[in-house]
Design a protein around this motif. Structure first.
Motif, PDB file in Angstrom:
ATOM      1  N   THR A  17       0.764  -1.141   0.116  1.00 57.58           N
ATOM      2  CA  THR A  17      -0.232  -0.308   0.222  1.00 57.58           C
ATOM      3  C   THR A  17       0.727   1.255   0.097  1.00 57.58           C
ATOM      4  O   THR A  17       0.361   2.199   0.120  1.00 57.58           O
ATOM      5  N   ALA A  18       1.969   0.958  -0.014  1.00 58.36           N
ATOM      6  CA  ALA A  18       2.967   2.059  -0.077  1.00 58.36           C
ATOM      7  C   ALA A  18       2.820   3.713  -1.503  1.00 58.36           C
ATOM      8  O   ALA A  18       2.932   4.552  -0.919  1.00 58.36           O
ATOM      9  N   ASP A  19       2.073   3.299  -2.301  1.00 55.84           N
ATOM     10  CA  ASP A  19       2.022   4.345  -3.214  1.00 55.84           C
ATOM     11  C   ASP A  19       1.139   4.430  -2.768  1.00 55.84           C
ATOM     12  O   ASP A  19       0.352   5.632  -3.383  1.00 55.84           O
ATOM     13  N   LEU A  42       8.491  -1.556  11.521  1.00 55.50           N
ATOM     14  CA  LEU A  42       8.922  -0.389  10.647  1.00 55.50           C
ATOM     15  C   LEU A  42       8.079   0.258   9.683  1.00 55.50           C
ATOM     16  O   LEU A  42       7.902   1.167   9.735  1.00 55.50           O
ATOM     17  N   GLY A  43       7.339  -0.535   9.010  1.00 59.79           N
ATOM     18  CA  GLY A  43       6.623  -0.555   7.817  1.00 59.79           C
ATOM     19  C   GLY A  43       7.290  -0.671   6.848  1.00 59.79           C
ATOM     20  O   GLY A  43       8.476  -0.343   6.797  1.00 59.79           O
ATOM     21  N   PRO A  44       7.001   0.479   5.767  1.00 55.31           N
ATOM     22  CA  PRO A  44       7.485   0.590   4.702  1.00 55.31           C
ATOM     23  C   PRO A  44       8.400   1.577   5.040  1.00 55.31           C
ATOM     24  O   PRO A  44       8.982   2.380   6.016  1.00 55.31           O
ATOM     25  N   VAL A  45      10.181   1.592   4.456  1.00 52.74           N
ATOM     26  CA  VAL A  45      11.486   1.933   5.351  1.00 52.74           C
ATOM     27  C   VAL A  45      11.368   3.760   4.393  1.00 52.74           C
ATOM     28  O   VAL A  45      10.626   4.503   3.629  1.00 52.74           O
ATOM     29  N   GLY A  68      11.728  -4.820  10.845  1.00 52.13           N
ATOM     30  CA  GLY A  68      11.498  -3.832  10.080  1.00 52.13           C
ATOM     31  C   GLY A  68      11.181  -5.091   8.522  1.00 52.13           C
ATOM     32  O   GLY A  68      12.612  -5.674   8.496  1.00 52.13           O
ATOM     33  N   TRP A  69      10.712  -5.547   7.220  1.00 44.50           N
ATOM     34  CA  TRP A  69      11.004  -5.908   6.508  1.00 44.50           C
ATOM     35  C   TRP A  69      11.648  -4.979   5.036  1.00 44.50           C
ATOM     36  O   TRP A  69      11.697  -4.341   4.714  1.00 44.50           O
ATOM     37  N   VAL A  70      13.065  -6.686   5.074  1.00 45.78           N
ATOM     38  CA  VAL A  70      13.834  -5.937   3.766  1.00 45.78           C
ATOM     39  C   VAL A  70      13.853  -7.059   3.109  1.00 45.78           C
ATOM     40  O   VAL A  70      14.270  -8.090   3.226  1.00 45.78           O
TER      41      VAL A  70
END
Length: 300
Positions: A17-19, A42-45, A68-70
């Motif tokens: 949903t970052a966009d 973290l959510g989106p960096v 956080g997700w990477v």
């Protein structure tokens, strides 16, 4: 245990949903604090801020950064090399956050990016979907490179087995652990998608688990998505992940096992959802209130 963290993904804030227009971090940090969570993912960096802004937000709300997700294309050498600047960028954020609570540093949560073939086959059980020997060698070597970069930054990595990637099924998790020295992010919901049993998996891999994502899920919905090869977006949109106790996870049995194991990592509550205009106001906060209350027996 380091503490219990909430996750932006439970509020519909994640890479998918970052966009789209996202809520301000304060709209999530304040409820998590008020509901009794110790940390946040973290959510989106960049969404939580960077450097001093990030530290100020976490300090203001009394929350530590749990992880956080990477995701990185570990099975494609050229794509992996091209993606390493993304990891470097994320590590700057993690290092900044670690300064406010050095006793409970965040764990950069590595994951495979998968590819179109795996994304079209959630569950990973179809013949011919797993990596061959050369593929596993490639993944393990690239994971080692990413882990070294994380450790060089003063942090410890963890690796998330995840639906629609090359580390999804119990057999693939076994293979990953045999080939690497990286700890495992154990995700109850994604293990269900991959055909595993959370309680059995906890007992099987407990010695390597250094991060926990706790999800409850409706297995009927997960099974339907797997049968239809509908992909992960359908899992989120059909609300397969529900508040703790409302799905098919044996929350009591699983949490008893976590407590008895002496687990000393972060427990991150996740209820991944793609928000819908039809959602009632305040629903997401009430869900996270229910999740926190469900865990008070083990984490008062």
């Amino acid at each position: 245990m380091r503490g219990i963290a909430g996750a932006p993904v439970s509020f519909g804030v994640f890479e998918l949903t970052a966009d789209q227009p996202l809520p301000e971090p304060e709209e999530i940090l304040a409820p998590l604090r008020d509901l009794g969570y110790d940390g946040v993912d973290l959510g989106p960096v960049g969404w939580l801020g960077r450097g001093e802004e990030l530290r100020r937000r976490l300090t203001t709300y009394g929350l530590a950064l749990a992880g956080g997700w990477v995701d990185l294309p570990f099975t494609d050498d050229d794509a992996f090399a091209a993606a390493l600047p993304m990891l470097d960028d994320a590590l700057e954020v993690f290092v900044a956050a670690a300064e406010i609570d050095p006793a409970r540093p965040p764990l950069p949560t590595l994951a495979d990016s998968g590819d179109e073939r795996r994304r079209a086959n959630p569950g990973g059980a179809a013949p011919g979907l797993s990596l061959d020997e050369k593929g596993w060698d490639r993944l393990a070597a690239n994971v080692a490179t990413a882990a070294r970069l994380v450790r060089d930054a003063g942090l410890e990595p963890t690796f998330h087995h995840h639906a629609c990637t090359y580390v999804e099924t119990p057999a693939e998790i076994d293979e990953f652990l045999a080939r690497t020295d990286v700890g495992l992010t154990f995700d109850t919901g994604h293990l269900l998608i991959g055909g595993g049993d959370p309680l059995e998996g906890w007992r099987r891999w407990g010695g390597r688990i250094n991060h926990l994502h706790l999800k409850d899920a409706r297995t009927e919905v997960l099974d339907q998505v797997v049968r239809e090869k509908a992909g992960m977006r359908a899992v989120w949109e059909r609300r397969a992940f529900v508040e703790l106790g409302a799905g098919d996870l044996d929350v009591e049995g699983f949490m008893d096992a976590v407590r008895d194991s002496g687990f000393d990592g972060w427990l991150v509550v996740e209820q991944d959802v793609v928000p819908s205009p039809s959602d009632s106001p305040g629903r997401v906060v009430e869900d996270q209130r229910a999740n926190r209350e469900a865990l008070r027996r083990w984490l008062p």
